[in-house]
Design an enzyme around this catalytic site. Structure first.
Site, PDB file in Angstrom:
ATOM      1  N   ASP A 203       0.940   1.868  -0.797  1.00 52.96           N
ATOM      2  CA  ASP A 203       2.364   1.634  -0.594  1.00 52.96           C
ATOM      3  C   ASP A 203       2.705   0.177  -0.921  1.00 52.96           C
ATOM      4  O   ASP A 203       1.975  -0.745  -0.523  1.00 52.96           O
ATOM      5  CB  ASP A 203       2.701   1.928   0.875  1.00 52.96           C
ATOM      6  CG  ASP A 203       4.173   1.798   1.190  1.00 52.96           C
ATOM      7  OD1 ASP A 203       4.938   2.683   0.795  1.00 52.96           O
ATOM      8  OD2 ASP A 203       4.565   0.797   1.825  1.00 52.96           O
ATOM      9  N   GLU A 244     -17.236   2.139  -3.847  1.00 56.97           N
ATOM     10  CA  GLU A 244     -18.440   2.420  -3.050  1.00 56.97           C
ATOM     11  C   GLU A 244     -18.589   3.932  -2.855  1.00 56.97           C
ATOM     12  O   GLU A 244     -19.634   4.414  -2.450  1.00 56.97           O
ATOM     13  CB  GLU A 244     -18.329   1.763  -1.657  1.00 56.97           C
ATOM     14  CG  GLU A 244     -18.402   0.247  -1.676  1.00 56.97           C
ATOM     15  CD  GLU A 244     -17.983  -0.369  -0.326  1.00 56.97           C
ATOM     16  OE1 GLU A 244     -17.860   0.365   0.684  1.00 56.97           O
ATOM     17  OE2 GLU A 244     -17.757  -1.600  -0.297  1.00 56.97           O
TER      18      GLU A 244
HETATM   19  C1  NOJ Z   1       7.682   2.557  -0.108  1.00 58.91           C
HETATM   20  C2  NOJ Z   1       7.797   3.900   0.552  1.00 58.91           C
HETATM   21  O1  NOJ Z   1       7.758   4.897  -0.436  1.00 58.91           O
HETATM   22  C3  NOJ Z   1       9.091   3.887   1.340  1.00 58.91           C
HETATM   23  O2  NOJ Z   1       9.439   5.156   1.830  1.00 58.91           O
HETATM   24  C4  NOJ Z   1       8.954   2.884   2.446  1.00 58.91           C
HETATM   25  O3  NOJ Z   1      10.191   2.755   3.113  1.00 58.91           O
HETATM   26  C5  NOJ Z   1       8.546   1.497   1.916  1.00 58.91           C
HETATM   27  N1  NOJ Z   1       7.535   1.566   0.904  1.00 58.91           N
HETATM   28  C6  NOJ Z   1       8.015   0.642   3.026  1.00 58.91           C
HETATM   29  O4  NOJ Z   1       6.758   1.098   3.457  1.00 58.91           O
END
Ligand code: NOJ
Length: 532
Positions: A203, A244
């Site tokens: 993310d 790994e």
């Molecule tokens: C990207 C994610 O897809 C989104 O839903 C989220 O609000 C933000 N990152 C923060 O984690």
């Protein structure tokens, strides 16, 4: 090209667990519901399922505010349920990718509770704390990604300092400049890969490295709050942890609208396996724009870099709504499905796109997301509401978000019974890709094929396929020198009205082929000597 890896063969399907299927009737999707619907994934021939976060969370950002990286939120089930889901998927030959949220935690995570408890707490430096300006303003001009939040800093009166949050105030940013943070997050990666997870979606990867001097963005040639040079070595160290374990992958959310900067995260074979390309997602519905988006990857990426193509996820208005031309129904969403399947690269499919779902209408008093993303997160309609009740087979309770108005017509059950439906089309496309090495690994060459037409040739040995998408709302012929001479047969069309489907006897001249409005086709070239 050698035999493709699993993550190159077919689609990766994104499940947004809250909205997929509710197994316990509380109105929110869960792991039990997902396990009960794995046939749907098998029918779509998906190679892997990517789950948006299911970890313990106060849900300020619906799971992207993680309070414990190594457990499951009771709303979704238990860790044992997740183990069982992984086993069930593996039994079906489906890999599992979890969402890893390394940039921030929940403000209820024990690390943050410790960090905010005192300026001299040993974990203070695990997050980004600073004094404000003498006149009481935040330390710099950085803004939250969410417009409604405003500044990326929140003042903590107890310790008299500000903490950084690139998203909501309930999502404090970790300080990746602190090696203890990096080591702790590597342990999270090991926890899940050791448990049998096949990959991680990272993310907000671009946020993992910021200017350590925390200089303001205003007046600077480039942003200081993301995509700092240190990102790449940081990512290489993550990749070493992933390596790994055998056969595991990392796919990065690299939310930068600058292709070379995105591709930098794919370089060298020692960073990401796949990068989500948001430049592509933001393209207007225009053949020239898509051509340059695809050419861009081909010309700028290193030869070994593998493309990932995606046009929808839980943060963006649905494909059918975004590209809506008013009256063509899901024609463009259907064309997108063919395009993603036929391009060289890994297609990503967001749950519901196989149904051509539009955004749902969310009445103002039912809005729950801080950033306006409820419409694309509406639950999946599985069964007709007239039969299954208002929960449409998603839930026996009250769905946490309203379903789409057309649930009766668009639900899985109805579409599965209709060979002309979007679901049937997407299943056919997936089956074709699964059975066609040429679609998985064949070479790709973009063609000039006339106005409003995006066309490309895939070749493997003596086999040739031509894919074409008509971006216009009127018929368009395949035109020009670049279009191979010779005959073709229609392998697949997205136009339910086309009648010459798979009538090989009715093979036609490629240069006389006419695409219907918003139609995409996959054509097999029949004459061996027509290669360009
Ligand atoms: C990207 C994610 O897809 C989104 O839903 C989220 O609000 C933000 N990152 C923060 O984690």
């Amino acid at each position: 090209m050698a035999a493709p890896s699993w993550w190159q063969r077919g689609a990766i399907y994104q499940v947004y667990p809250r909205s997929f299927a509710d197994g316990n009737g509380d109105g929110v999707g869960d792991l039990l519901g997902l396990r009960e619907h794995l046939d749907h994934l098998t029918d779509l021939h998906v190679e892997a399922v990517w789950l948006s976060p299911v970890f313990p969370s106060p849900m300020a950002d619906f799971g992207y505010d993680v309070a414990d990286f190594c457990d499951v939120d009771p709303l979704f089930g238990t860790l044992a349920d997740l183990d069982q889901l992984i086993a069930d998927c593996h039994e079906r030959g489906i890999r599992v990718i979890l969402d890893w949220v390394p940039n921030h935690t929940s403000d209820r995570h024990p690390w943050f509770l410790a960090s905010r408890s005192a300026r001299d707490d040993p974990m203070r430096d695990w997050y980004v704390w600073r004094d404000g300006s003498p006149d009481g303003r935040p330390p710099n001009d950085w803004r939250s990604e969410f417009g409604a939040v405003g500044p990326a800093w929140t003042y903590d009166p107890d310790t008299g300092q500000w903490y950084l949050h690139s998203y909501t105030p309930q999502q404090p940013d970790l300080n990746w400049d602190n090696p203890q943070v990096e080591a702790a997050m590597h342990d999270v990666v090991r926890f899940w890969l050791g448990r049998g997870v096949d990959g991680l979606r990272i993310d907000a990867l671009q946020r993992l490295a910021k200017d350590p001097l925390l200089r303001s963005n205003a007046g600077a040639a480039r942003r200081h709050d993301q995509d700092w040079e240190t990102a790449h070595d940081r990512l290489r160290r993550i990749r070493r942890v992933v390596d790994e374990y055998r056969g595991r992958i990392i796919v990065g959310e690299v939310y930068l609208l600058d292709l070379p900067r995105v591709l930098a995260y794919l370089q060298g074979g020692d960073q990401l396996h796949l990068a989500h390309n948001f430049v592509f997602l933001h393209l207007p519905w225009d053949a020239v724009a898509f051509r340059s988006g695809i050419d861009g990857f081909q010309t700028l990426a290193e030869p070994d870099a593998w493309p990932a193509w995606f046009l929808g996820n839980h943060d963006h208005s649905r494909i059918d709504t975004r590209y809506d031309d008013g009256d063509s129904g899901p024609a463009r969403a259907r064309a997108v499905a063919l395009m993603l399947t036929a391009l060289r690269g890994t297609p990503f499919l967001y749950q519901g796109d196989e149904l051509g779902l539009p955004d749902a209408e969310i009445p103002p008093d039912q809005v729950v997301d801080v950033d306006g993303r409820d419409p694309e997160r509406s639950p999946i309609p599985w069964r007709p509401p007239s039969v299954a009740g208002p929960g449409a087979g998603f839930t026996t309770g009250t769905p946490w978000l309203p379903l789409v108005e057309a649930a009766e017509r668009l639900c899985v059950e109805r579409q599965a019974a209709d060979p002309r439906s979007t679901l049937s089309l997407v299943r056919r496309l997936a089956a074709l890709r699964a059975a066609s090495p040429i679609l998985q690994t064949g070479e790709q060459r973009m063609l000039d094929a006339g106005p409003d037409v995006l066309a490309w040739l895939r070749t493997l040995g003596s086999e040739r396929l031509l894919a074409a998408v008509n971006f216009a709302t009127e018929p368009r012929p395949l035109l020009g020198e670049d279009v191979p001479d010779g005959r073709c047969a229609v392998l697949l069309s997205t136009d339910p009205g086309r009648t010459d489907l798979s009538v090989t006897a009715g093979a036609c001249e490629l240069r006389r082929f006419t695409l219907q409005p918003s139609e995409a086709v996959l054509l097999r070239l029949l004459d061996d000597d027509t290669a360009q």
